[in-house]
Scaffold this active site. Structure first.
Site, short mmCIF file in Angstrom:
data_model
loop_
_atom_site.label_atom_id
_atom_site.label_comp_id
_atom_site.label_asym_id
_atom_site.label_seq_id
_atom_site.Cartn_x
_atom_site.Cartn_y
_atom_site.Cartn_z
N ALA A 67 0.79 -1.17 -0.05
CA ALA A 67 -0.06 -0.09 -0.08
C ALA A 67 0.97 1.26 -0.03
CB ALA A 67 -0.95 -0.08 1.14
N GLY A 110 -0.03 -4.92 0.81
CA GLY A 110 -1.44 -4.73 0.07
C GLY A 110 -1.44 -5.35 -1.30
N GLU A 113 -2.20 -8.98 -0.73
CA GLU A 113 -3.57 -9.23 -0.37
C GLU A 113 -4.40 -9.11 -1.51
OE1 GLU A 113 -3.98 -7.67 4.05
OE2 GLU A 113 -3.10 -6.02 3.05
N GLU A 133 4.04 -6.08 6.85
CA GLU A 133 3.49 -4.95 7.73
C GLU A 133 4.09 -4.77 9.18
OE1 GLU A 133 0.45 -5.85 4.48
OE2 GLU A 133 1.73 -7.03 5.80
#
Length: 259
Positions: A67, A110, A113, A133
């Site tokens: 992200a 992300g 994901e 993360e």
């Protein structure tokens, strides 16, 4: 599709829609603009009877390296909760048509994901999968702890989430995270071929088959996703999250305080 996009590139190959994540300067980091454009494209194709399957890819160097940390670094827990940009990941699950991720290079945070939210993953030999993360003082928040555990098992998921283990393409295949691994020069072609084969099949049967497999895979997943998201948002009230993301932006090692 007549609309112009700034962060994705759109192509149609017969009955297959191909959307390329297009922020190469940021290793395709998933900011809010990119995710909104991606969702717009997917929603349009899901409603288009001329499209039977979809492929999402990045470039050879990165599918998506995570992200966009700059969008989150200073956010509070309440801001993250009310902003809820993660909801875009949930919408991929609701699409009727199969979505295949074509992954090469970095597929992290992300990005991983997003790939796991798709129905299948075709990987190049250079693909690397991870959930880093923990380096930022948070945990995966877009389904990572849940889908990863179901895909690779508890032990490997624990190591990836708690200690930033990265899987090679061969390991990802071994643990069941991806469908197949092919040379980098063929991974996108392979994903498009797989999508074309599926798109040529009976559309209603494909839709119902996808639903049935997802039901088996995701029984009680919604509860786990909700628990994960509460924990993820809570961590934005901690000093360690602010330190972790600021250290990432400043390219230095974070100093954890446990508060």
């Amino acid at each position: 599709m007549g609309k112009s996009y700034s962060s994705v590139l759109v192509e149609v190959h017969g009955r297959v829609g191909l959307v390329r994540l297009n922020r190469p300067q940021a290793l395709n980091a998933l900011n809010s603009t990119l995710m909104q454009e991606l969702m717009d494209v997917l929603a349009a194709w899901d409603a288009d009877p001329a499209i039977g399957a979809v492929v999402i890819c990045g470039n050879d160097q990165a599918f998506a390296a995570g992200a966009d940390i700059r969008e989150m670094a200073e956010a509070t827990a309440v801001e993250m909760l009310t902003r809820d940009s993660i909801a875009a990941f949930d919408r991929i699950r609701t699409l009727k048509k199969p979505v295949i991720a074509a992954v090469s290079g970095w597929c992290l945070g992300g990005g991983n994901e997003l790939a796991m939210s798709c129905d299948m993953i075709v990987a190049s030999e250079t693909a690397r999968f991870g959930q880093p993360e923990i380096n930022l003082g948070v945990i995966p928040g877009a389904g990572g702890t849940q889908r990863l555990t179901r895909a690779v098992g508890k032990a490997i998921a624990m190591e990836m989430v708690l200690n930033n283990r990265t899987l090679t393409a061969a390991e990802a295949l071994h643990y069941g995270l991806v469908n197949r691994v092919v040379p980098v020069e063929r991974y996108l072609e392979e994903a498009l071929e797989l999508a074309a084969q599926i798109a040529a099949r009976a559309p209603l049967a494909v839709y119902m088959g996808k639903e049935a497999v997802n039901h088996a895979f995701e029984s009680f997943l919604s509860e786990g996703i909700a628990d994960e998201r509460r924990a993820f948002y809570f961590l934005f009230s901690t000093r360690d999250q602010k330190e972790g993301m600021q250290a990432f932006i400043e390219k230095r090692k974070p100093e954890w305080r446990g508060e």
